[in-house]
Write a protein that holds these residues in place. Structure first.
Motif, mmCIF file in Angstrom:
data_model
loop_
_atom_site.group_PDB
_atom_site.id
_atom_site.type_symbol
_atom_site.label_atom_id
_atom_site.label_comp_id
_atom_site.label_asym_id
_atom_site.label_seq_id
_atom_site.Cartn_x
_atom_site.Cartn_y
_atom_site.Cartn_z
ATOM 1 N N VAL A 1 0.837 -1.193 0.000
ATOM 2 C CA VAL A 1 0.000 0.000 0.000
ATOM 3 C C VAL A 1 0.874 1.246 0.000
ATOM 4 O O VAL A 1 1.914 1.295 0.643
ATOM 5 C CB VAL A 1 -0.986 0.021 1.197
ATOM 6 N N ASP A 2 0.434 2.245 -0.760
ATOM 7 C CA ASP A 2 1.143 3.528 -0.836
ATOM 8 C C ASP A 2 0.108 4.646 -0.767
ATOM 9 O O ASP A 2 -0.124 5.230 0.285
ATOM 10 C CB ASP A 2 1.965 3.595 -2.122
ATOM 11 N N GLU A 3 -0.581 4.936 -1.879
ATOM 12 C CA GLU A 3 -1.593 5.988 -1.879
ATOM 13 C C GLU A 3 -2.644 5.748 -0.805
ATOM 14 O O GLU A 3 -3.022 4.603 -0.531
ATOM 15 C CB GLU A 3 -2.277 6.072 -3.254
ATOM 16 N N GLN A 4 -3.107 6.841 -0.220
ATOM 17 C CA GLN A 4 -4.142 6.878 0.815
ATOM 18 C C GLN A 4 -3.673 6.307 2.148
ATOM 19 O O GLN A 4 -4.471 6.180 3.093
ATOM 20 C CB GLN A 4 -5.421 6.126 0.371
ATOM 21 N N CYS A 5 -2.401 5.976 2.254
ATOM 22 C CA CYS A 5 -1.826 5.512 3.524
ATOM 23 C C CYS A 5 -0.555 6.325 3.743
ATOM 24 O O CYS A 5 0.534 5.917 3.332
ATOM 25 C CB CYS A 5 -1.528 4.010 3.471
ATOM 26 N N ASN A 6 -0.704 7.475 4.375
ATOM 27 C CA ASN A 6 0.383 8.446 4.413
ATOM 28 C C ASN A 6 0.978 8.664 5.798
ATOM 29 O O ASN A 6 2.175 8.544 5.988
ATOM 30 C CB ASN A 6 -0.118 9.786 3.841
ATOM 31 N N THR A 7 0.151 9.019 6.770
ATOM 32 C CA THR A 7 0.649 9.399 8.091
ATOM 33 C C THR A 7 0.840 8.179 8.981
ATOM 34 O O THR A 7 0.421 7.061 8.647
ATOM 35 C CB THR A 7 -0.333 10.354 8.775
ATOM 36 N N LEU A 8 1.456 8.402 10.149
ATOM 37 C CA LEU A 8 1.635 7.323 11.123
ATOM 38 C C LEU A 8 0.290 6.731 11.528
ATOM 39 O O LEU A 8 0.160 5.503 11.659
ATOM 40 C CB LEU A 8 2.385 7.849 12.346
ATOM 41 N N ASP A 9 -0.713 7.571 11.714
ATOM 42 C CA ASP A 9 -2.038 7.054 12.073
ATOM 43 C C ASP A 9 -2.602 6.165 10.971
ATOM 44 O O ASP A 9 -3.183 5.103 11.254
ATOM 45 C CB ASP A 9 -3.003 8.212 12.351
ATOM 46 N N ASP A 10 -2.434 6.584 9.709
ATOM 47 C CA ASP A 10 -2.881 5.743 8.591
ATOM 48 C C ASP A 10 -2.160 4.401 8.603
ATOM 49 O O ASP A 10 -2.781 3.333 8.448
ATOM 50 C CB ASP A 10 -2.594 6.431 7.252
ATOM 51 N N ILE A 11 -0.861 4.445 8.763
ATOM 52 C CA ILE A 11 -0.046 3.223 8.730
ATOM 53 C C ILE A 11 -0.452 2.286 9.857
ATOM 54 O O ILE A 11 -0.564 1.064 9.661
ATOM 55 C CB ILE A 11 1.451 3.587 8.810
ATOM 56 N N ARG A 12 -0.710 2.839 11.026
ATOM 57 C CA ARG A 12 -1.138 2.014 12.155
ATOM 58 C C ARG A 12 -2.451 1.296 11.837
ATOM 59 O O ARG A 12 -2.615 0.103 12.127
ATOM 60 C CB ARG A 12 -1.296 2.883 13.402
ATOM 61 N N ARG A 13 -3.373 2.004 11.214
ATOM 62 C CA ARG A 13 -4.666 1.400 10.879
ATOM 63 C C ARG A 13 -4.508 0.293 9.846
ATOM 64 O O ARG A 13 -5.114 -0.790 9.979
ATOM 65 C CB ARG A 13 -5.620 2.479 10.361
#
Length: 427
Positions: free
Chosen positions: A307-319
Motif C-alpha cells: 500500500v502507498d496511496e491513501q496511507c500516508n501518516t503514522l495514524d494511517d499506517i497504524r490502521r
C-alpha cells in the motif's frame, strides 16, 4: 559542569530536489509526451505545468559549539495526490519556518531527539505543520542529538526506542523511472535486492487488460537469469499506480485474480505489487485492500500487496497494519512527516506482522536519504528505497554506501565494548 550545546541560530538554504514533481491526475488522464516534458493542462492544484522541477529547503541549526547540523525539507514526486500534502512552495515554507519553527528551535533542548521533535513540531493554530517542515527539521534535530551524544543517527534512534544495536543490512530496492530496460540491467549487474519499480503510471505502460505490464514482468525475471550472477534471485517489485483497478475493474476479486496471474507468469519469484488500485480515500482503501490481501493469502501465492496511496501518516499506517490491509506498507517518509514518526511506523508494522518498506521519493536529497538509512538500519525495516533521483547508480551509491559505513561503525562499537568488557573482567 559541562552543558549540552543549544541552538544559537538557524540558517536556511534553498535548493533542488533530485527529480521532478509530476501531476498524477493529468498523467492518468493520458497526456502526451514531448521529450522529457508532458503536454497539456495541469489538473492538480499548485501545479503550473504537469512536470515541474522539484525544490528543497535546507535548515541548518548552528549549535552553541559552532557546529552546524542540517536537514532538508521537500515533498514527493506526486504531491497533492492520494491524500498527500500539496506541492512544495518554497516561499510559503520559508515564511512559516521563520515565524513558527525557528523561535521554537532557539529555546529547545536538542539533546533528546523525541522530546525535541515533540516540542519543535507541535501543532500551530490547531493544525500540524506542513509535513515537509516536519521531515526536514526532524532530520536536523536527529543530527543535533547525534552530535551531542557523539554517536551515529542510528544509535540515537536505537537508544530512544530502546532497540538493540543493529547488526544486519536492510535490503535495497531500486527504482527504474522511464528508462526501464537500461536501468533494470544496471540493477541486476549491481545485484540489487529488490527491483525494478517500473513506473507503470499510464494506460500505455499497463496495456490493454494488463498485457504490456505482464510482458515486462516476465522480461525482468528472464533478464535476472540471463545477466545476473549465479544465485542472484531478487524480489520483483512493481508500482502500478492503481492501473489494475482502472483497467480490470475495482472489484477485489478481479484485482486478486489479475495479481495471481502475474505471479504465475514468474514462478519462484516473490512478487510485490504496489498500489494495485486507488479507491479514492483512506477508508475505502483500508476496506478493499484487506479483501485483496485475504483473497491472495487463501491462494498461497507468492504475490504480495504493497500500500502507498491513501496511507500516508503514522495514524494511517497504524490502521492498515492492524487491519492487515497490506502485506507491506510503504512508509513514504516525506508524507509521514517527522522521521520520528517514520521510525515508529516501522515498529508498528513489525508489531503487527506486516512488512515495513521504508520508502520516500525520487525528489529527495542526498541528506534526507542518508538520514533514512539510519532509521531503516536502527529499526531493521524489511527494505529501503535507493534514493534520491531516477538515475539508479547515484541512489544505490548514496544509500548503499551510507549503510555500509554505518554498519562498519556499529561493528567497531561492538568490538570496543567487547574489549572493554573483557579487560574489566580480567582486572
Amino acid at each position: 559542569m559541562r552543558t549540552s550545546p543549544t541552538v544559537r541560530d538557524v540558517i536556511l538554504a534553498p535548493g533542488n530536489g533530485s527529480f521532478f514533481y509530476d501531476d498524477q491526475a493529468a498523467i492518468r488522464a493520458g497526456v502526451a509526451h514531448d521529450g522529457f516534458r508532458y503536454l497539456g493542462t495541469p489538473l492538480t492544484p499548485g501545479f503550473t505545468t504537469i512536470r515541474m522541477p522539484s525544490r528543497s529547503l535546507s535548515i541548518g541549526l548552528i549549535l552553541s559549539d559552532d557546529v552546524i547540523v542540517w536537514g532538508d525539507m521537500m515533498s514527493v514526486q506526486y504531491s497533492g495526490a492520494g491524500g498527500r500534502d500539496p506541492i512544495f512552495q518554497i516561499d510559503e515554507i520559508q515564511t512559516l519556518t521563520g515565524s513558527v519553527v525557528i523561535p521554537r528551535l532557539l529555546t529547545a533542548d536538542v539533546s533528546g531527539f523525541l522530546a525535541a521533535c515533540e516540542f519543535v513540531l507541535a501543532y500551530h493554530e490547531g493544525r500540524r505543520l506542513p509535513l515537509a517542515i516536519e521531515y526536514g527539521v526532524s532530520q536536523a534535530l536527529l543530527r543535533a542529538a547525534a552530535h551531542i551524544a557523539r554517536t551515529t543517527l542510528a544509535e540515537v534512534i536505537s537508544s530512544e526506542y530502546r532497540l538493540p544495536l543493529p547488526e544486519k543490512t536492510v535490503p535495497l530496492y531500486a527504482q527504474s523511472g522511464d528508462s526501464r530496460e537500461i536501468n533494470v540491467d544496471k540493477m541486476i549487474l549491481k545485484a540489487v535486492d529488490v527491483l525494478p519499480h517500473g513506473l507503470i503510471n499510464s494506460r500505455e505502460k499497463f496495456g490493454a487488460s494488463g498485457g504490456t505490464f505482464r510482458e515486462f514482468v516476465k522480461w525482468v525475471a528472464k533478464r535476472t537469469r540471463e545477466i545476473g550472477e549465479p544465485g542472484y534471485h531478487p524480489v520483483l517489485h512493481f508500482d502500478v499506480y492503481g492501473w489494475i483497478g482502472f483497467e480490470m475493474g475495482m472489484e477485489p476479486q478481479k484485482i486478486a485474480d489479475f495479481i495471481s496471474r502475474v505471479a504465475d507468469d514468474v514462478p519462484g519469484y516473490r512478487l510485490h505489487i504496489e498500489c494495485p488500485a486507488d479507491f479514492g480515500s483512506t477508508e475505502a482503501q483500508l476496506e478493499e485492500y484487506a479483501k485483496i490481501v485475504t483473497l491472495l493469502d487463501r491462494r498461497g501465492t507468492e504475490a504480495r500487496v504493497v500500500v502507498d496511496e491513501q496511507c500516508n501518516t503514522l495514524d494511517d499506517i497504524r490502521r492498515f497494519a492492524k487491519a492487515k490491509a497490506a502485506h507491506l506498507v510503504q512508509i513514504k517518509m516525506p508524507d509521514v512527516g517527522s522521521i520520528a514518526d517514520s521510525a515508529n511506523a516501522v515498529l508498528v508494522c513489525k508489531e503487527n506482522g506486516v512488512g515495513a518498506y521504508l520508502g520516500g521519493s525520487c525528489t529527495e536529497t542526498d541528506l534526507s536519504a542518508r538520514a533514512a538509512v539510519n532509521v531503516a538500519v536502527a529499526t531493521q525495516a524489511d527494505m529501503i528505497l535507493a534514493k534520491p533521483g531516477m538515475g539508479v547508480d547515484e541512489a544505490i551509491s548514496i544509500v548503499g554506501n551510507e549503510q555500509s559505513r554505518l554498519l562498519s561503525i556499529l561493528n567497531y562499537r561492538r568490538s570496543q565494548n567487547f574489549l572493554q568488557t573483557v579487560s574489566a573482567t580480567s582486572a
